[in-house]
Design a protein around this motif. Sequence first.
Motif, PDB file in Angstrom:
ATOM      1  N   LEU A   1      53.072  37.127  39.413  1.00 31.60           N
ATOM      2  CA  LEU A   1      52.518  35.771  39.559  1.00 31.60           C
ATOM      3  C   LEU A   1      51.387  35.763  40.587  1.00 31.60           C
ATOM      4  CD1 LEU A   1      55.826  33.713  39.394  1.00 31.60           C
ATOM      5  CD2 LEU A   1      53.831  33.359  37.922  1.00 31.60           C
ATOM      6  N   ALA A   2      51.576  36.530  41.674  1.00 33.29           N
ATOM      7  CA  ALA A   2      50.506  36.619  42.678  1.00 33.29           C
ATOM      8  C   ALA A   2      49.278  37.295  42.075  1.00 33.29           C
ATOM      9  CB  ALA A   2      51.003  37.390  43.900  1.00 33.29           C
ATOM     10  N   GLY A   3      49.518  38.326  41.253  1.00 31.93           N
ATOM     11  CA  GLY A   3      48.405  38.991  40.568  1.00 31.93           C
ATOM     12  C   GLY A   3      47.676  38.031  39.646  1.00 31.93           C
ATOM     13  N   PHE A   4      48.448  37.213  38.957  1.00 32.60           N
ATOM     14  CA  PHE A   4      47.855  36.214  38.044  1.00 32.60           C
ATOM     15  C   PHE A   4      47.024  35.198  38.841  1.00 32.60           C
ATOM     16  CE2 PHE A   4      48.505  32.249  35.405  1.00 32.60           C
ATOM     17  CZ  PHE A   4      47.619  32.625  34.397  1.00 32.60           C
ATOM     18  N   ALA A   5      47.582  34.757  39.967  1.00 27.41           N
ATOM     19  CA  ALA A   5      46.841  33.814  40.823  1.00 27.41           C
ATOM     20  C   ALA A   5      45.553  34.460  41.318  1.00 27.41           C
ATOM     21  CB  ALA A   5      47.709  33.377  42.002  1.00 27.41           C
ATOM     22  N   GLY A   6      45.609  35.755  41.630  1.00 20.87           N
ATOM     23  CA  GLY A   6      44.417  36.469  42.078  1.00 20.87           C
ATOM     24  C   GLY A   6      43.359  36.533  40.988  1.00 20.87           C
ATOM     25  N   TRP A   7      43.812  36.731  39.769  1.00 18.94           N
ATOM     26  CA  TRP A   7      42.889  36.764  38.612  1.00 18.94           C
ATOM     27  C   TRP A   7      42.182  35.413  38.473  1.00 18.94           C
ATOM     28  CZ3 TRP A   7      43.485  34.509  33.484  1.00 18.94           C
ATOM     29  CH2 TRP A   7      42.632  35.032  32.529  1.00 18.94           C
ATOM     30  N   LEU A   8      42.950  34.338  38.599  1.00 16.53           N
ATOM     31  CA  LEU A   8      42.361  33.000  38.509  1.00 16.53           C
ATOM     32  C   LEU A   8      41.429  32.727  39.691  1.00 16.53           C
ATOM     33  CD1 LEU A   8      45.544  30.977  37.428  1.00 16.53           C
ATOM     34  CD2 LEU A   8      43.613  31.618  35.981  1.00 16.53           C
ATOM     35  N   LEU A   9      41.829  33.213  40.872  1.00 18.81           N
ATOM     36  CA  LEU A   9      41.035  32.978  42.079  1.00 18.81           C
ATOM     37  C   LEU A   9      39.682  33.695  41.971  1.00 18.81           C
ATOM     38  CD1 LEU A   9      41.275  31.529  44.775  1.00 18.81           C
ATOM     39  CD2 LEU A   9      42.289  33.565  45.748  1.00 18.81           C
ATOM     40  N   ALA A  10      39.696  34.909  41.431  1.00 12.50           N
ATOM     41  CA  ALA A  10      38.437  35.640  41.233  1.00 12.50           C
ATOM     42  C   ALA A  10      37.536  34.872  40.274  1.00 12.50           C
ATOM     43  CB  ALA A  10      38.718  37.046  40.703  1.00 12.50           C
ATOM     44  N   SER A  11      38.162  34.297  39.261  1.00  9.58           N
ATOM     45  CA  SER A  11      37.402  33.509  38.296  1.00  9.58           C
ATOM     46  C   SER A  11      36.804  32.278  38.964  1.00  9.58           C
ATOM     47  CB  SER A  11      38.347  33.087  37.162  1.00  9.58           C
ATOM     48  OG  SER A  11      37.721  32.178  36.307  1.00  9.58           O
ATOM     49  N   ARG A  12      37.596  31.623  39.788  1.00  7.09           N
ATOM     50  CA  ARG A  12      37.165  30.399  40.462  1.00  7.09           C
ATOM     51  C   ARG A  12      36.011  30.664  41.433  1.00  7.09           C
ATOM     52  NH1 ARG A  12      37.026  24.805  41.555  1.00  7.09           N
ATOM     53  NH2 ARG A  12      37.795  24.347  43.619  1.00  7.09           N
ATOM     54  N   THR A  13      36.105  31.772  42.210  1.00  5.30           N
ATOM     55  CA  THR A  13      35.096  32.034  43.235  1.00  5.30           C
ATOM     56  C   THR A  13      34.019  33.009  42.737  1.00  5.30           C
ATOM     57  OG1 THR A  13      36.483  33.770  44.174  1.00  5.30           O
ATOM     58  CG2 THR A  13      36.668  31.610  45.166  1.00  5.30           C
ATOM     59  N   ALA A  14      34.070  33.356  41.461  1.00  5.22           N
ATOM     60  CA  ALA A  14      33.072  34.229  40.831  1.00  5.22           C
ATOM     61  C   ALA A  14      32.985  35.586  41.501  1.00  5.22           C
ATOM     62  CB  ALA A  14      31.703  33.557  40.827  1.00  5.22           C
ATOM     63  N   GLY A  15      34.072  36.028  42.101  1.00  2.00           N
ATOM     64  CA  GLY A  15      34.075  37.330  42.760  1.00  2.00           C
ATOM     65  C   GLY A  15      35.216  37.410  43.745  1.00  2.00           C
ATOM     66  N   ALA A  16      35.034  38.185  44.780  1.00  2.00           N
ATOM     67  CA  ALA A  16      36.086  38.307  45.792  1.00  2.00           C
ATOM     68  C   ALA A  16      35.472  38.657  47.143  1.00  2.00           C
ATOM     69  CB  ALA A  16      37.091  39.384  45.384  1.00  2.00           C
ATOM     70  N   THR A  17      36.112  38.154  48.185  1.00  2.00           N
ATOM     71  CA  THR A  17      35.707  38.516  49.545  1.00  2.00           C
ATOM     72  C   THR A  17      36.936  39.087  50.253  1.00  2.00           C
ATOM     73  OG1 THR A  17      36.256  36.306  50.324  1.00  2.00           O
ATOM     74  CG2 THR A  17      33.965  36.692  49.721  1.00  2.00           C
ATOM     75  N   ALA A  18      36.701  39.775  51.364  1.00  2.00           N
ATOM     76  CA  ALA A  18      37.815  40.429  52.054  1.00  2.00           C
ATOM     77  C   ALA A  18      38.827  39.415  52.590  1.00  2.00           C
ATOM     78  CB  ALA A  18      37.283  41.290  53.179  1.00  2.00           C
ATOM     79  N   ASN A  19      38.388  38.183  52.857  1.00  2.00           N
ATOM     80  CA  ASN A  19      39.339  37.195  53.406  1.00  2.00           C
ATOM     81  C   ASN A  19      39.805  36.204  52.346  1.00  2.00           C
ATOM     82  OD1 ASN A  19      37.124  35.587  53.065  1.00  2.00           O
ATOM     83  ND2 ASN A  19      37.266  34.571  55.042  1.00  2.00           N
ATOM     84  N   LEU A  20      39.650  36.556  51.094  1.00  2.00           N
ATOM     85  CA  LEU A  20      39.999  35.627  50.012  1.00  2.00           C
ATOM     86  C   LEU A  20      41.472  35.192  50.096  1.00  2.00           C
ATOM     87  CD1 LEU A  20      38.539  34.440  47.477  1.00  2.00           C
ATOM     88  CD2 LEU A  20      39.669  36.199  46.159  1.00  2.00           C
TER      89      LEU A  20
END
Lengths: 345, 350
Positions: free
Chosen positions: A247-266
């Motif tokens: 579920l955390a992995g799924f949330a991470g997938w959605l979060l990457a989609s939302r922020t169009a990428g990833a940052t170290a403090n995401l």
Amino acid sequence: MTTQSATAPHSTSEMPPRRRAAFEFVLDNLVWFVLAIVLAVFSLTIPDFLQIGIFLNILQNSTFIGIIAVGLSLTLIAGHMDLSIESVMALAAMVIALMFGTGGAGGGIVLEPGWLYFPVSLLIALAVGAIVGTVNGTLVVRLGINAFIVTLASYIWARGLVVALSGGRSVYGLPDAMRVMAVDQILGIPLLAWMLILVYIVFAFILAKTPFGRHLTMIGGNETATYRAGIRVGAIVMASFILSGMLAGFAGWLLASRTAGATANLGIGMLFQAFAAVVIGGVSLKGGSGRLSGVFAGVLLLSSIQTAINVMGMPPHYTQMIQGGLVLAAVLLDTMKNTVRRYYL
Amino acid sequence: MKTLLRSITGAILAIALAATAVTAAAAADMKGKIYYLVPTLLDEFQTGSIDAITKFMGDVGYEVVALDGQNRTDLQLSQIDDVINLKPSAVILAAVDFDAAKTGIEKMRAAGIPVMIFDRQITSTPSDFTSVAGTVEIGHVAAEQITRLLTEKYGSAKGKVLQILGDPGDPYTLEIQQGFEEKMAANPDVTIITHPAMQWEATNAGNIAQDQLLTNPDIDLIFVHAAHLAVAVAAVLEAQGKKPGDVMLVSSNGAPVGLDLIRKGWEQVEVEQPMYAQAAALAMFADKVVNKEKIEPGTYDVTGLESVLTIEDWGPNIKIPGAAITKDNVDDPKFWGNLKPPSEPVMSVK
């Protein structure tokens, strides 16, 4: 001389069944009533708050904390906990961003046809979560190490891995197929919000209507008795950690989609909000009880307050004070609820 | 089994000895070791600064060891205590907290260790050298650029600006805010709405933009205090069906993500912190600082940027001018966001 009766004036015997049912309903769904009151107060007192767009924002902004709160609830109901969810979410987001992002530290892996990005990135994010969940579960179940320690360690190393993998650099430029979740809507409701609703429906069903869900609650209530009843305690606890990680992995997938990428403090700070939502929602930290409908209301309540603060421009320091106060109020309400239940029902 | 264990132990010892010999040989070529106390690794500017400082200090003969303060004042103060015992040639400090660092700086200097301040200016106590772009000045440059953009849009400086800060507990963002608002005070027709993104977290910035665009649909421009926050804001604008430029975007620090947003049209201006030059200035004066020689005030050429060194109450202070990056100059390699460090080695100031 008069003496007071030890029996309450409105004890079970005196309360009509209908009234008793209504009373129980209110007690079981107290957090929803609190949410309704809070939303009503905000709508009446904050200019521009009362509009569909704001309510959709509340729902959409609840997505990430809401989904990791489900995983946290599963492990808490089983009598354990998973502190690693926030970092696992960030790790999953970073891994897929590093693989498919075209800017910053992104590797820019190309998949043909383009729609493949969607399932492949999702599977990778789920796999990242499952791997960390399996590591956590194995250490807790097989080696008998306290879940607090194991998942605290994972919380730290997984965030460290995010920093190490990215070198502290941001990643951006995700392919359009991976941004569908953040951009598209169905029936005017953002896909992110649909995902949140879907996760809650699926896992509420699993908890309430499947043997796995019932066994999970039994384990949290009394692990030894459940084991003696012939239920595979170890396998079920292990599954709860794996599900929490996924579920955390799924949330991470959605979060990457939302922020169009990833940052170290995401996603930093979301663990504590997830904990707050779970406690407000009435999941017992001692295990053995809790319903996801309450957690959902808890997540929406926190998101409503955050949105209200964004809309009215209150200094952010108050957000944390209010959230802390809410958690305390929730615990007090829970205690009061139990007393009322004992006294009247 | 015993033979195997003995072989493994022997191999480990051999590798350790070899590594020690190599390290010792390398250290012999160096003038000394300098510790860089970096406030966090969760920020592209800070991680980039480690590479830049290591490279430029290497040019002038110093080995750099970086320690991450994890945005925790207490941890950075502990690191200072540890570093004092290691007796380095100097310490470069980018403080987590400007005020809390004061006692640490005083301790190090009392122990005879020169302290160089990087990026986050500390004026409350003397140090041996300071290299900054000036956070207040970054706010000034942002205000000038935003005034220009609004004037181009309306013919005069008017409209509505959403300012998204970083974490409200970080003096860095508060100083940019201070500089920005004191300059913007000259534009009474511009309304500024300010919200902080807690913990510099991009999702928080995106949520703020989303909520504000709903309640204030007439927002003309969003000013965010770091480029990584701008990415989340641009993602929200895109998700709302807006086209690049519909809502203007200005950011500060000059990270690669910000430059990419300018190329794609989502962002109009990025106010750069001249990280390469800031780091190079430290290396240029490292010998003088380590040897406790006098530093002369004046104008110095730092990687092509004309920089002014003054002697302030808190010590020698070099201020490197920040630059406004627009679509016209975004590809200039001098901007650190293009990740092309100057190939020319830095020379010590004689």
